[in-house]
Every structure is written in structure tokens, then in C-alpha cells.
Motif scaffolding. Structure first.
Motif: not given
Length: 258
Positions: A3, A5, A43-44, A48, A54, A114
């Protein structure tokens, strides 16, 4: 999964001024992690799983490192700071162009990109959409809930009067439209582990952009003029017993402030 972000450091105040170029003057103003971005990151992190990564990134001056350190304390694995004098004065177009160039160079294989809905210091809310357009991927706005599905993700979007559930392909851009007024409570273990993580710095040359593609020189927006508005309210107390005269008085007052 991986992810990526995007976050931003913003002023922790409503009292801001602008310079002759229309850019915010941040000197001497305390800063925080943008609340929309903090909520998106949280939220991410909830999604996970074991083996996921991340990555957080931001564009800003050297002190924006503090926002990234906050992200690492929340549990992010890696952090990148896009910092260069040439980035100064960027509008949403130049900002999106720099972020897109960074993504292509450093995190092209992310399963999801994100963003928070908007930054509270500008409220334009355009950067996520412009990044999606420049990447040539799908974008999903006003995401309220996000879950992992067998072939990607499932998002619930809240448009106010309509809520929509849809499938999100991997590699898409999503922007969360919510903010948690209580903030995020950092665990002791994440706080301690953040001390061993490094914030990597990236400049204009590292992302492969020219001088006239970034910052003020690469911006499409030109500020013609700026004015400061006063939030002071003009209060008047009147006593009118006739309803017709009272209605007429209210109409006259409303027309006077148009």
C-alpha cells in the motif's frame, strides 16, 4: 500486498496568511499530520496482513519529516520525503505531477494508492484525481469502508444521499472521505519500533522531473489577488411586533449582504 499512502503536513491553526505568490506562509505556525490522511492511513493499517508493506510519502519542506515520523509511529513500514527548494509554491497540478513521478519511480507495483479526501489547509481535494488521471488508473472517491477481496478490494463510497458498494481493481487510487475527530492512539510497540525506521529523502532529480515541471514554475494556477475576510459577526437586536414588518426587515437585511 503493498500500500502506498500519500500524506501531508498542514498548519494546526485557522489563522493563516499568504505571500505575494498566493502560497501559505508557514513560518512560526505549528504543524500536524493532515487529519484526513491520518484517518486514511489508519484504515490501511487495519487491512494489513502478515507480509504486507505500507509505504507513506509526502512532498514538503524538511520539517514535513515530522508528519512522516508520526506515520511510522502509527505503524507504517517505510517513509519517503519529497523535499527540494524547487518544489516550493506548487499548485495542485504541480503537486500531482511530482507525486505521480515519485510513484512511477519508487512504488510502481503498489496494490493500492491511498489518499485522504483533502488537505485542511487548501480544501481543493483535486490531487487524488489528478494523480489517478496521470497514472491512467481508476479512482474511487469518498471511500468510507474498504476491505480486501479475492481479486482486489471492495469499497463503500458515501456520496451523502447515496452509498455505493463497488469492486476496486488493484493499482487503483482511493481517497477516504472520513476523518476521526479523536485521532489515532499509537501503541507503545509501534512507537518504539518507529525509532529504528529511516525517512528517505527524494529530490527533483531523483524523480526525473525538470525545473519547469515542479513547484511555482510548473504550476498552472496564477494568483491574481488575495483578500482577508473577517469572521466577526454584526449583531443587531430589534423588536418588531408586526409579522409583516418583521418579514420585510429580514428580507432587507439579506439583500444588503448579497
Amino acid at each position: 500486498m503493498r500500500f502506498a499512502v500519500a500524506v501531508k503536513q498542514v498548519p494546526d491553526t485557522m489563522e493563516m496568511s499568504v505571500d505575494e505568490n498566493g502560497s501559505l506562509v508557514r513560518a512560526g505556525v505549528p504543524s500536524i499530520l493532515n487529519p484526513y490522511d491520518e484517518c486514511a492511513l489508519s484504515r490501511v493499517l487495519e487491512l494489513r496482513r502478515e507480509g504486507d508493506e505500507v509505504v507513506v510519502f509526502t512532498m514538503g519542506p524538511p520539517q514535513a519529516r515530522q508528519a512522516l515520523e508520526r506515520c511510522l509511529e502509527m505503524g507504517a513500514d517505510r517513509a519517503y520525503l519529497l523535499t527540494d527548494r524547487d518544489f516550493a509554491g506548487a499548485d495542485v497540478w504541480a503537486t500531482a505531477r511530482a507525486l505521480t513521478a515519485f510513484i512511477i519511480k519508487f512504488v510502481p507495483d503498489a496494490d493500492l494508492y491511498v489518499f485522504g479526501r483533502q488537505a485542511i489547509d487548501g480544501d481543493t481535494g483535486q490531487v487524488p484525481f489528478e494523480v489517478a488521471a496521470q497514472l491512467g488508473v481508476q479512482q474511487f472517491a469518498y471511500v468510507e469502508l474498504l476491505s480486501v477481496s479475492h481479486d482486489g478490494f471492495t469499497a463503500v463510497q458515501d456520496y451523502g444521499d447515496v452509498r455505493r458498494t463497488c469492486s476496486v481493481p488493484r493499482g487503483s487510487v482511493v481517497s477516504f472521505g472520513t476523518v476521526d475527530p479523536n485521532g489515532t492512539l499509537v501503541s507503545i510497540s509501534d512507537y518504539l519500533s518507529a525509532g529504528s525506521k529511516v525517512v528517505e529523502e527524494v529530490d527533483r532529480v531523483s524523480i526525473g522531473l525538470g525545473l519547469y515541471s515542479v513547484g511555482l514554475k510548473g504550476s498552472m494556477t496564477r494568483i491574481v489577488s488575495t483578500t482577508a475576510s473577517s469572521s466577526a459577526r454584526r449583531n443587531r437586536k430589534v423588536e418588531i411586533t408586526d409579522p409583516a414588518k418583521g418579514a420585510r426587515f429580514i428580507i432587507d437585511e439579506l439583500e444588503a449582504v448579497r
